[in-house]
Scaffold this motif. Structure first.
Motif, mmCIF file in Angstrom:
data_model
loop_
_atom_site.group_PDB
_atom_site.id
_atom_site.type_symbol
_atom_site.label_atom_id
_atom_site.label_comp_id
_atom_site.label_asym_id
_atom_site.label_seq_id
_atom_site.Cartn_x
_atom_site.Cartn_y
_atom_site.Cartn_z
ATOM 1 N N UNK A 1 2.816 5.237 -8.348
ATOM 2 C CA UNK A 1 2.771 3.797 -8.141
ATOM 3 C C UNK A 1 2.367 3.440 -6.728
ATOM 4 N N UNK A 2 2.024 2.164 -6.541
ATOM 5 C CA UNK A 2 1.635 1.666 -5.223
ATOM 6 C C UNK A 2 2.111 0.220 -5.100
ATOM 7 N N UNK A 3 2.660 -0.121 -3.939
ATOM 8 C CA UNK A 3 3.153 -1.480 -3.717
ATOM 9 C C UNK A 3 1.960 -2.429 -3.572
ATOM 10 N N UNK B 1 0.783 -1.226 0.000
ATOM 11 C CA UNK B 1 0.000 0.000 0.000
ATOM 12 C C UNK B 1 0.812 1.271 0.000
ATOM 13 N N UNK B 2 2.128 1.178 0.254
ATOM 14 C CA UNK B 2 2.948 2.383 0.243
ATOM 15 C C UNK B 2 3.060 2.941 -1.179
ATOM 16 N N UNK B 3 3.149 4.258 -1.265
ATOM 17 C CA UNK B 3 3.218 4.917 -2.572
ATOM 18 C C UNK B 3 4.657 4.969 -3.069
ATOM 19 N N UNK B 4 4.783 5.190 -4.374
ATOM 20 C CA UNK B 4 6.105 5.247 -4.992
ATOM 21 C C UNK B 4 6.059 6.164 -6.204
ATOM 22 N N UNK B 5 7.222 6.648 -6.577
ATOM 23 C CA UNK B 5 7.370 7.443 -7.801
ATOM 24 C C UNK B 5 8.179 6.620 -8.796
ATOM 25 N N UNK B 6 7.685 6.545 -10.022
ATOM 26 C CA UNK B 6 8.307 5.719 -11.054
ATOM 27 C C UNK B 6 8.766 6.624 -12.193
ATOM 28 N N UNK C 1 11.241 5.047 -6.604
ATOM 29 C CA UNK C 1 11.510 5.614 -5.282
ATOM 30 C C UNK C 1 10.283 5.391 -4.403
ATOM 31 N N UNK C 2 10.438 4.564 -3.372
ATOM 32 C CA UNK C 2 9.338 4.208 -2.483
ATOM 33 C C UNK C 2 9.348 5.142 -1.277
ATOM 34 N N UNK C 3 8.200 5.715 -0.973
ATOM 35 C CA UNK C 3 8.073 6.621 0.171
ATOM 36 C C UNK C 3 7.690 5.833 1.424
ATOM 37 N N UNK C 4 8.535 5.927 2.451
ATOM 38 C CA UNK C 4 8.266 5.276 3.728
ATOM 39 C C UNK C 4 7.599 6.273 4.675
ATOM 40 N N UNK C 5 7.006 5.816 5.764
ATOM 41 C CA UNK C 5 6.384 6.741 6.727
ATOM 42 C C UNK C 5 7.391 7.743 7.284
ATOM 43 N N UNK C 6 6.936 8.981 7.509
ATOM 44 C CA UNK C 6 7.809 10.018 8.059
ATOM 45 C C UNK C 6 8.294 9.640 9.457
ATOM 46 N N UNK C 7 9.548 10.009 9.740
ATOM 47 C CA UNK C 7 10.104 9.840 11.082
ATOM 48 C C UNK C 7 10.076 11.205 11.765
ATOM 49 N N UNK C 8 9.141 11.393 12.689
ATOM 50 C CA UNK C 8 8.929 12.686 13.349
ATOM 51 C C UNK C 8 9.816 12.777 14.590
ATOM 52 N N UNK C 9 10.349 14.008 14.841
ATOM 53 C CA UNK C 9 11.231 14.249 15.993
ATOM 54 C C UNK C 9 12.383 13.257 16.016
ATOM 55 N N UNK C 10 12.983 13.079 14.865
ATOM 56 C CA UNK C 10 14.077 12.118 14.742
ATOM 57 C C UNK C 10 15.421 12.817 14.890
ATOM 58 N N UNK C 11 16.332 12.166 15.591
ATOM 59 C CA UNK C 11 17.701 12.642 15.674
ATOM 60 C C UNK C 11 18.441 12.126 14.442
ATOM 61 N N UNK C 12 19.132 13.038 13.740
ATOM 62 C CA UNK C 12 19.762 12.607 12.495
ATOM 63 C C UNK C 12 21.082 13.326 12.275
ATOM 64 N N UNK C 13 21.928 12.701 11.444
ATOM 65 C CA UNK C 13 23.210 13.266 11.016
ATOM 66 C C UNK C 13 23.358 12.960 9.528
#
Length: 410
Positions: A290-292, A273-278, A328-340
């Motif tokens: 697109x959709x999985x 069900x996740x969306x994607x760009x083709x 390119x498959x879009x995964x769920x957003x990671x909110x308030x995530x620590x990143x580098x």
């Protein structure tokens, strides 16, 4: 560098610029030694700035908190989930082919014919037999009506003759003769009914035989089972096709998908069900949605990849089977995530970690990573805190305790 500047300033202050020049000219050692000294000083400055001596030059970044929009990238090929092989159900020579590769077809459309040989003559013969059986059935029906009429008359005569006999107007022989005539009339009715049933059975059989020939002729027609596009025309007119052999290959455009190869290390988090760009390699200016719709259960042990089937939801007319596509498959957003920055994460002895700068020195720290984004960031699940400074790039080998100097670029 500073001590060289201090010596030169002291000399200039003591004897003045013109005096210094006369002094250097009269002193052979200083005349050649000072330039050499200055050259070594310049070399030292250059080595320091390039990081060859002194602290290692590094580009660094701080660990930040924010919302990450992770994606997973893969490459796949355009395929059709529903592909139909259209061919004859019995062996015969191809008489006509009405469509070619690339043509659009509709469900139920006749796209070819197999030579019927003498089937038309057989159909005509079976039709004649059907008409004859229908006539015989109609005659048998009329005979029943006639026999019933005569039987009714005979039965009425029996009643009249019985009354006459009781009145003594006729003899017993006359009554017996009339009773026998009534029995004959009833037997004629029974025979007519039996004959009608026989002719009706023959008519049903003749009609079944005739319809069977009609259906058999229909089987010689090649008919498209769906609305779709012809992807292959495997034979030409005049060729002999055996039963079950595919003359045409037809795909349903509504079932086009991209069978996408995803590295197993990036598969975590991918779901139906996740969306994607083709983006098709043949038309990189167009973005398709697109959709999985399927996750293959078995991976490739050689390439260490798994297949993900991404359905094209807005299928254009210029898509071809086998086209390469970037997905390119879009995964769920990671909110308030620590990143580098993802380049800051290094693998040491099979474990991920980063080089943290503290008091001008680098120290390796093991971390656990999460999702990654296309713009080069990676989530840190543990091992770092917001505001920690990590090394992103360095041309020098870094070990625990290495003195480092942060620069904007290398």
């Amino acid at each position: 560098m500073n001590w060289i500047k201090a010596i030169m300033a002291k000399l200039v202050q003591s004897v003045g610029q013109s005096g210094l020049l006369r002094y250097l000219a009269g002193n052979r050692r200083l005349k050649y030694g000072v330039p050499v000294l200055l050259a070594f000083g310049a070399l030292g400055i250059w080595l320091y700035r390039t990081g060859s001596i002194g602290p290692a030059k590094v580009v660094a970044a701080k660990a930040e908190i924010g919302t990450l929009k992770p994606t997973v990238f893969g490459i796949g090929t355009v395929q059709a989930k529903m592909t139909y092989n259209v061919g004859p159900v019995q062996t015969g020579k191809i008489l006509k082919l009405y469509v070619d590769q690339g043509d659009s077809v509709k469900a139920g459309q006749v796209i070819g014919e197999i030579d019927p040989v003498d089937m038309d003559q057989r159909i005509a013969s079976y039709y004649a037999a059907l008409v004859s059986s229908q006539h015989d059935t109609a005659v048998a029906q009329a005979q029943i009506e006639q026999a019933k009429s005569q039987n009714q008359l005979a039965q009425a005569e029996i009643e009249r003759y019985t009354q006459l006999f009781e009145q003594g107007a006729i003899s017993k022989e006359s009554l017996d003769t009339q009773e026998n005539n009534a029995k004959v009339a009833q037997a004629v009715v029974d025979s007519a009914l039996s004959n009608y049933q026989s002719t009706q059975s023959k008519m049903v059989k003749a009609e079944a035989d005739y319809q069977g020939q009609i259906e058999q002729k229909k089987n010689l027609l090649l008919i498209s089972p769906v609305d779709g596009v012809v992807t292959a025309r495997n034979m030409e007119e005049g060729s002999t096709a055996v039963a079950g052999q595919a003359v045409y290959n037809i795909i349903d455009l509504r079932t086009l998908w991209v069978q996408t190869r995803i590295d197993q290390t990036q598969f975590n988090g991918i779901a139906l069900g996740q969306t994607a760009e083709i983006v098709l390699r043949s038309n990189q200016s167009q973005r398709l949605a697109g959709k999985i719709v399927r996750l293959e259960s078995q991976g490739d042990t050689v390439t260490e990849e798994r297949l993900v089937d991404v359905k094209i939801t807005n299928t254009p007319n210029n898509v071809f089977l086998g086209d390469l596509a970037d997905v390119t498959i879009s995964l769920p957003d990671a909110v308030n995530a620590l990143y580098v920055p993802a380049n800051a994460v290094k693998s040491e002895n099979g474990r991920d970690g980063v080089w943290v700068i503290r008091d001008g020195r680098a120290y390796y720290r093991t971390v656990k990573t999460g999702v990654k984004t296309m713009d080069g960031n990676v989530q840190i699940l543990n091992g770092l805190e917001q505001g920690d400074t990590v090394i992103v790039y360095s041309r020098s080998k870094i070990t625990d305790g290495t003195r480092v100097r942060m620069v904007s670029e290398l």
